[in-house]
Design a protein around this motif. Structure first.
Motif: not given
Ligand code: MIC
Ligand code: SF4
Length: 646
Positions: A462-471, A581-592, A615-618
């Motif tokens: 997809a153009d934007d890939v999003d979802g939560k941290v599941l584990i 820094k990441l925690d369970m169920l944090d919502e992530l998105e890869i735009k474009d 925040y963004d991370f690389a």
């Protein structure tokens, strides 16, 4: 500049790319092997590719893993594999003929050729100078269809073996020592070559134990030169004509060098739950043992078994120990019977089981609660034996046999004189358990049992890939964590929807339900995520649950390839702090995402937004053009179809 052994084989099989470390190259595959637990999927995929007859020099399908036929599922899969291979030009090694790697080195391996197998221990054939690589079933299916196999050009490691092994030290101790030095992630992106004056005293079965367990280093493969020892082995197998000499050039250049003095080695053991947790047997002396298992593709040769029989002769297995022995092949089993060695094992009280993987993959013989089990296998991952509370220690056959008699971990030097065994000048050769493919393929009907369910196929990225941290997992998560295999689950290797409900449950029971509730999302992994097996199910089951990407500190080679083949993004944190820094169920998105993935080919980072924390991370995605095409298309099958449509 001179070449190493594997560089020579790669040069002779190179189809594309430059032999520069890290560059993507593709090679021609001469032989393939599959086994039944990855094979059903590989042949379903081969059928989907639509090539009528295999284009390799030789392809063999083995039945060795799923042999506990406690329901119809395994027998159905065996029938499917038997018929599909007969139709498409593949030899079929019947159940009972032995473990794929043991049989392949005995009967089919050829020095200087390439072998691709849908099993991570395919490098075993490096023991006779073959470039033998483990891969996912889809890659093997493509190779059977005549397609190239892609890898990134590995670094070269030379391990120089000096002098000779002392009494009671074995090939198993050599590879355990290598694991101690290099660790389970030390071999990623590397080929390990063996050299030195110590080689002359190492038989082919000993070399095969070493190359087999090179898989535990994460190495692309391991290889020995093809020399006089190789020649004598092949002559004794009635296959002397396939021998060619193979050695590294004097001025070959290696990226890494290790030296091991064989004379200084003592019996070693890998403690639970990782093959690199190596200490000396002496350190564990006196530990009470409940079970000893001798066999698996690492240590089930005639050479190993004859030594075990000599140790057991005249003794009785300790009353508190269950001793299980699985000879590696029909040839081994038969010769044990003919030489009378089998009688010595039976007399001592060993429980002899059929030639197959058996306890190694938890197919029966799960030990008791809190058991101490000494095994000659290559892996002691958590839960793999089928008993979560058990402690599995990896040892040589000699150490296992001695402990079976004494009931405790024992330095074999205190037991007596080491057994001495000579390699036979001729093996008992009878390939009657290998069925040749049909000469009238059109007449063969492929039989599919009800256990065979369609496997998931991904969609275009997809153009934007999003979802939560599941584990969020730790380092060194194995494929046995991601897609556990045991007597209850292995029969469902052709039924991914069923298996998905067990995905990552050894780490977190709630993972499958959480993934479903959230419509998929991301897995966060530590270092060396996905080490171990070649099983594609470790990518297919997450795909079934809607996993879009795995973001880890680093990946194991085969698992990363399987993720890409299935269109799941394998992203690597640029900064370890971002993992923390990441925690369970944090919502992530890869735009474009599509443009970002294309830019990753040029080395640009893929940016991920943590929407929950703002925040963004690389991340890094080190992929070739071809892999980019696969990720955009949603996996290799979609990509191949797209290419075919022009
Ligand atoms: C293993 O040793 O883990 C297996 C079972 O042989 C696997 C293959 C599989 O998962 O079916 C492997 O090594 O690739
Ligand atoms: Fe079979 Fe064990 Fe070898 Fe895997 S490691 S092929 S399960 S014997």
């Amino acid at each position: 500049m001179g070449l190493t052994i594997s560089q020579k084989i790669i040069r002779d099989h190179l189809l594309s790319g430059e032999m520069k470390v890290g560059e993507e190259i593709s090679i021609r595959i001469d032989q393939t092997l599959t086994q039944d637990s990855t094979g059903t999927m590989a042949y379903l995929q081969f059928e989907a590719i639509g090539v009528p007859q295999v284009k390799t020099k030789l392809s063999v399908a083995y039945i060795d893993h799923n042999m506990l036929q406690s329901g119809f599922e395994n027998a159905d899969d065996h029938k499917y594999i038997q018929t599909v291979t007969s139709k498409h030009g593949i030899r079929f090694s019947r159940p009972g003929n032995g473990v794929c790697h043991q049989v392949h080195i005995e009967r089919f391996g050829v020095p200087g050729q390439t072998l691709l197998g849908s099993d991570s221990h395919t490098p075993t054939c490096g023991g006779i100078g073959m470039l033998a690589i483990g891969a996912g079933g889809l890659d093997v299916a493509v190779a059977m269809g005549g397609g190239p196999y892609y890898i990134s050009m590995p670094k070269m490691v030379r391990i120089t073996l000096k002098n000779k092994l002392g009494p009671w030290a074995t090939a198993k101790d050599i590879i355990l020592e290598v694991l101690r030095i290099m660790t389970v992630k030390g071999g990623v992106g590397k080929i390990v070559e063996y050299a030195g004056d110590g080689l002359a005293s190492l038989t082919v079965p000993e070399r095969a134990t070493i190359t087999n367990m090179g898989a535990e280093l994460g190495a692309t493969t391991s290889i020995f030169p093809s020399d006089e020892v190789t020649k004598q082995f092949l002559i004794a197998q009635g296959r002397g004509e396939v021998w060619t000499e193979l050695k590294a050039d004097e001025d070959a250049v290696y990226d890494e060098e290790i030296e091991i003095d064989l004379a200084a080695l003592r019996p070693l053991v890998a403690k639970p739950h990782m093959p690199d947790q190596v200490v000396s047997v002496k350190e564990l002396e006196g530990l009470k043992v409940d079970q000893c298992c001798i066999g698996s593709c690492t240590n089930s040769s005639l050479y190993d078994m004859l030594k075990v029989a000599k140790i057991l002769k005249g003794h009785t297995v300790h009353p508190d120990v269950s001793l299980v022995i699985a000879p590696g092949s029909k040839q081994v089993f038969n010769m044990l019977a003919e030489t009378g060695a089998l009688a010595d094992m039976i007399e001592a009280g060993a429980r002899i089981i059929e030639c197959g993987c058996g306890p190694c993959i938890g197919m029966g013989q799960s030990p008791k609660t809190n058991a101490v089990s000494l095994r000659t296998n290559n892996r002691n991952f958590y839960g793999r034996s089928g008993t979560k509370s058990a402690s599995i220690y990896l040892v040589s056959p000699e150490v296992a046999a001695v402990a079976a008699v004494t009931g405790v971990v024992t330095d074999p030097a205190d037991f007596g004189e080491p057994p001495v065994v000579d390699m036979p000048s001729s093996f008992k050769v009878n390939d009657n358990m290998v069925v040749m493919p049909s000469t009238d393929p059109d007449s063969v009907e492929v039989v599919r049992g009800p256990n065979i369910k369609p496997f998931p196929i991904n969609k275009e990225l997809a153009d934007d890939v999003d979802g939560k941290v599941l584990i969020k997992t730790e380092d060194n998560i194995t494929t046995d964590h991601i897609m556990p295999s045991n007597a209850k689950l292995l029969p469902f290797r052709s039924n991914v929807p069923y298996l998905a409900d067990f995905c990552l449950t050894p780490c977190d029971e709630g993972f499958p339900a959480r993934a479903k509730e959230n419509g998929g999302g991301f897995i966060i992994g530590g270092a060396n995520y996905g080490q171990g097996s070649s099983r594609e199910h470790a990518a297919l089951a997450p795909l079934q649950l809607g996993v879009k990407g795995v973001i880890a500190l680093s990946f194991a080679r085969i698992h990363m390839a399987n993720l890409i083949n299935n269109g799941i993004l394998p992203l690597v944190f640029k900064d370890t702090e971002d993992y923390k820094k990441l925690d369970m169920l944090d919502e992530l998105e890869i735009k474009d995402a599509r443009n970002q993935i294309e830019a990753a080919v040029e080395g640009k980072p893929v940016m991920v937004t943590n929407k929950t924390k703002g925040y963004d991370f690389a991340t890094d995605l080190s992929i070739s053009d071809r892999q980019c095409g696969m990720l955009l298309a949603g996996g290799l099958l979609n990509f191949t179809r797209k290419q075919a449509e022009g």
